[in-house]
Design a protein around this motif. Sequence first.
Motif, short mmCIF file in Angstrom:
data_model
loop_
_atom_site.label_atom_id
_atom_site.label_comp_id
_atom_site.label_asym_id
_atom_site.label_seq_id
_atom_site.Cartn_x
_atom_site.Cartn_y
_atom_site.Cartn_z
N ALA A 351 0.83 -1.21 0.00
CA ALA A 351 0.00 0.00 0.00
C ALA A 351 0.87 1.26 0.00
O ALA A 351 0.66 2.17 -0.80
N GLY A 352 1.87 1.27 0.90
CA GLY A 352 2.74 2.44 0.99
C GLY A 352 3.51 2.67 -0.29
O GLY A 352 3.66 3.80 -0.78
N ALA A 353 4.00 1.58 -0.86
CA ALA A 353 4.79 1.69 -2.08
C ALA A 353 3.93 2.18 -3.24
O ALA A 353 4.33 3.05 -4.02
N GLY A 504 15.20 1.45 5.54
CA GLY A 504 15.31 2.55 4.57
C GLY A 504 14.54 2.28 3.31
O GLY A 504 14.89 2.76 2.23
N SER A 505 13.45 1.53 3.41
CA SER A 505 12.73 1.12 2.21
C SER A 505 12.21 2.32 1.41
O SER A 505 12.24 2.31 0.19
N GLY A 506 11.74 3.34 2.12
CA GLY A 506 11.18 4.49 1.41
C GLY A 506 12.22 5.17 0.54
O GLY A 506 11.97 5.55 -0.60
N TYR A 507 13.42 5.27 1.09
CA TYR A 507 14.50 5.91 0.34
C TYR A 507 14.93 5.05 -0.84
O TYR A 507 15.14 5.53 -1.95
N LYS A 508 15.01 3.77 -0.61
CA LYS A 508 15.38 2.87 -1.72
C LYS A 508 14.33 2.89 -2.82
O LYS A 508 14.65 2.87 -4.00
N LEU A 509 13.07 2.93 -2.40
CA LEU A 509 12.01 2.97 -3.40
C LEU A 509 12.11 4.27 -4.21
O LEU A 509 11.93 4.28 -5.42
N PHE A 510 12.45 5.34 -3.50
CA PHE A 510 12.65 6.59 -4.23
C PHE A 510 13.75 6.42 -5.28
O PHE A 510 13.61 6.85 -6.42
N LEU A 836 8.86 0.89 11.76
CA LEU A 836 8.26 1.26 10.48
C LEU A 836 9.15 2.26 9.74
O LEU A 836 9.77 3.12 10.34
N ASP A 837 9.17 2.11 8.43
CA ASP A 837 9.85 3.11 7.62
C ASP A 837 9.06 4.41 7.71
O ASP A 837 7.83 4.40 7.58
N PRO A 838 9.73 5.53 7.91
CA PRO A 838 8.99 6.77 8.10
C PRO A 838 8.21 7.19 6.85
O PRO A 838 7.20 7.88 6.96
N VAL A 845 11.04 -5.47 8.28
CA VAL A 845 11.16 -6.86 8.71
C VAL A 845 12.58 -7.39 8.47
O VAL A 845 13.17 -8.07 9.30
N CYS A 846 13.11 -7.05 7.30
CA CYS A 846 14.40 -7.60 6.91
C CYS A 846 15.57 -6.95 7.65
O CYS A 846 16.72 -7.29 7.39
N ALA A 847 15.28 -6.00 8.54
CA ALA A 847 16.37 -5.42 9.31
C ALA A 847 16.42 -6.02 10.71
O ALA A 847 17.23 -5.61 11.54
#
Lengths: 860, 160
Positions: A351-353, A504-510, A836-838, A845-847
């Motif tokens: 959803a977030g992605a 850091g998923s949000g940053y990686k997705l960016f 949670l990623d901000p 989870v993977c961290a």
Amino acid sequence: MITVNINGKEIKLEKAVTVLEAARSAGIKIPTLCWHEQLEKYGGCRLCLVEVEKMPRLQTACTLMVTDGMAVRTETEAIADVRRGILEFLLINHPLDCPYCDKAGECELQDLVEKYGPTTGRFKEKKRRVTENLQDPVIVRNMERCVMCTRCVRMCEGVQGASAIGVIDRGGHSHIEPFSGNRYNCEYCGNCVSVCPVGAIMSRLHRHSYRPWQVKENIETVCPYCAVGCTVIAQVRDDVIKRVVPRIGSPVNNGMLCSRGRFGYEFVGDPERLTSPMVRKNGVLEETTWEEAIGLVAKKLAEIKDRNGGDAIAGIASPRCTNEDNYVFQKFMRAVIGTNNIDSTARMGYAGAQAFIENIFGQGATGNIISGLSNSDTVLVAGGDPTTINPILGLQIRACSRKGGNVLTIGHVRGLRNFSPVELTPGGGRETALLERIVSELVSRKGLPGSNTILESRIKTVVDAAGAGKADVSEKDYPDFIGKLTASGTPAVVIGKDLLQSAGSGYKLFLLCAINYLINGRLYLLSDHANEQGMLDMGCAPDLLPGYRPVGYAEFRKRYENAWKTKISERPGLNIFEMIEAAGKGDLKAMYVMGENTVFNLPDGANVEASMRKLEFLVVQDLFLTETARLADVVLPALGWGEKDGTFTNMERRIQRVRKTVNRAGMEDWRIIAEISKNMSFGMNYAGSEAVFEEITKISPLHRDLTYDEIAAGNVIYPYKGEPLRGAVGEIPLNKPETASDGKITLGIDRVLFHSGTLSRKSPALVKMYSESVARMDPGTAGALSLKDGDMVRISSKSHSIELRLSVDGEVEPSVVLVPNIFEGKGALSLAGNILDPVLKAPAVCATEVTVESVGKVSS
Amino acid sequence: MDIKDIMFSQAAIKEIEEIRAKYPTARAALLPALYVAQREFGWLSPEAYEAVSEILGVPKAIARGVGTFYAMYKNRPMGRNVVQLCTNVSCMILGAERLVDFLKNKYGLEPGGTTPDNRFSLVIMECIGACGTAPAMLINDDFYENLTEKYIDEILEKYR
Ligand code: SF4
Ligand code: SF4
Ligand code: SF4
Ligand code: FES
Ligand code: FES
């Protein structure tokens, strides 16, 4: 224009095709055995021999291309003679055990012999004897029946890309075998089973249980397992699904299925299925009547709403349920309970992605056609193995490679290893640096396209800050990778959940979005639930109404309020993690969970359980008495996949009809909720799922004017107009994570091809393929901890520990232990933390840091 | 550790990689690569197939399919020396069958069998292209023609 004459009939063709195709286009049937429409031409069996004028010998129609003026005859006495001769040879070693063979009735050999003879054979020597091979749980091999058409081998190698089987030995001894000679240990897609024209490779699931002609109904529906949404045909007799087969020509999966879709149907009709509602009395769940259960739910929810307000109640929707179920559920929460507290496990990343991506590229940006992947010249894969998460999508990437396209992967992707991937595998935790470096490199090579200024300003920030980037990758592959990415003309970027659940998923997705922007690619967001997309479309999110209208905007709310004839709260609700937290604190009083196993499918299950136990009232609606259902005050059994009508929306945004295949007593999820609603004096009167859908089409801008009939054709992709339906596009939050890489062991989720969790663990065939959760670790990391292959190990995190067998596996990244989330008490997520990623609000989870130690061995 | 490193010496791995480089596709290199494996181990065990398949990147089921198709590849353990005797038409007419009996009676060497001391294995071959000088046989890579019982005795002496 090419004109050919077949059996005296003039056929006009736009382009040269084979004689066989030309004949078929004119409705002329030529017998075949080794030819199959899904496979490359082969020309091995010679049954399709035809006479061609001016050609001295008979020709194979399946390989001969038509030329202008060609005259062909397909049925003459001479041809019939030859065909009879070929069939006689094929029968030399055939056991003629048709009365006992499951294929009888749909066997191509039997049909051919019936048509052309021979009625007797002249072969006097002994037939070759090979015992039927039953060593495998789902596939049985009977090599006496094999006609050596090699369809199975060509399927396995050329289309499935698994190359698990081959023709072994030669001449009269040749036979088909997996490498081991016994168990297949393959991808168990069963696509070899579908193409075998005889009873030589068959499914064991329905062995000797029915004849093909006894199938009463062939019901087309959609696979319940993942968001590819493969078309499947359920063959039903006496209200039992006997077999599930793919449909050739389906725009999604064109005749292919994966192990889950083909062999995972047995949960329908599982003896452990819930059939009666249950109510907790004196601490124990007891079976009761629907009346009592529904009355109690209505009463308790009304009570709590009156006492604590609607926001003291929360609902969890299901990515396994239909659009109709989810629509009615969120409407119930909003209109009847009066809260926006509705969310789902889509919060685990998807959803977030999705929201993040659509914010940059527009609504529906990831809704790209799956089959289009094979025509891309370059596919970049990051964050997971598409061949296990969305197997049929994975096949398209394999096909892309086979057609000469480039497969680029961030990290090692096991299912693509034989498809010449160019891999960049960053050392522990250095994914960010690697992606930054790719972005910088692309900017310096290609420049900025200039079409999205906000995005470009963000990209510049990254490039300026990134410096050289210290991604720990082998320089050898780097130029190749970057060169291919830069040169690609029709690239696609495939993003998996592993990335969305990392630190850091949000940053990686960016960064991936930036890459996608710079190469002008198409995005694919993998999803392992059949209706994850549809559920979100239906407004099962705390801030979005059906069709993604933000709940905070009065003018949007108005539309829905008018339609539902009630007020909708303007306050966005709690997300799923906030719900659990609020339950733990006692702020949330009641929860209604529809078709979700929160205790198992959210991180730190022990905490989830403890929090949910504090609820005053918990309703769980499901097919099985799951870990979560066991905590409930009221358990409501719903009809599941195969038992109800509705629609699913796949990752392409293709809305497809899900159909009832067997009759079971009970109610659909939406109907149960509508009943409760009525008991709470809010009328919800739908005649059936179609009526629910009709309401959806009136209210959701994405579904406007669609009908069930239209959808049935399978080609309805929702009318996406590209206009942003959410709040203002603009803000692109950047939140660069601290990169931690101190050699600690972290948890990874092993996405096993054969399982999805809840449904798959109730499907015996899938359990036989993979029956015990195994942890995987690379040899170096295992060695440093003195762990050996096959050891029982205890994996512990801050919150929990589980014991599993260890498999030492060279394909795992160092310093990671991969654990699947499939079986009760052994789930990876139980170990995971809840940070949670901000940006994405998905848990990293993977961290999760874990320790791994050997247990069960006598310590000295 | 990869199976190739368990099975092969680094030199053999390099040899196969060099063979691979000579061909346009990995699959084309399969026949010579399997020969290297056979030379190293005397026969093609499942592990040998796996190792070759790993080096070449050819699926192991396909490698095994190829290796079981051609008679020159041995899919069972062999003795130290492999006698490959032709019994096809020309050789048969010129007494190859008698030579088969001779090998059995004198050396205890049955077609498809191996002597107890593991010194010889006997494989019956189809025509090996020496019809003009039949009967003929191969021992390992060495070729012998115009065979007689006495000549065979002499030849076998050379192989220990
Ligand atoms: S089930 Fe699939 S992977 Fe296994 S042998 Fe058949 S086609 Fe190949
Ligand atoms: S097993 Fe079936 S598909 Fe495979 S070669 Fe034999 S007959 Fe053809
Ligand atoms: S790819 Fe997905 S939708 Fe298709 S059969 Fe497999 S699990 Fe089902
Ligand atoms: S169908 Fe044409 S040769 Fe087999
Ligand atoms: S028949 Fe023996 S060599 Fe030709």
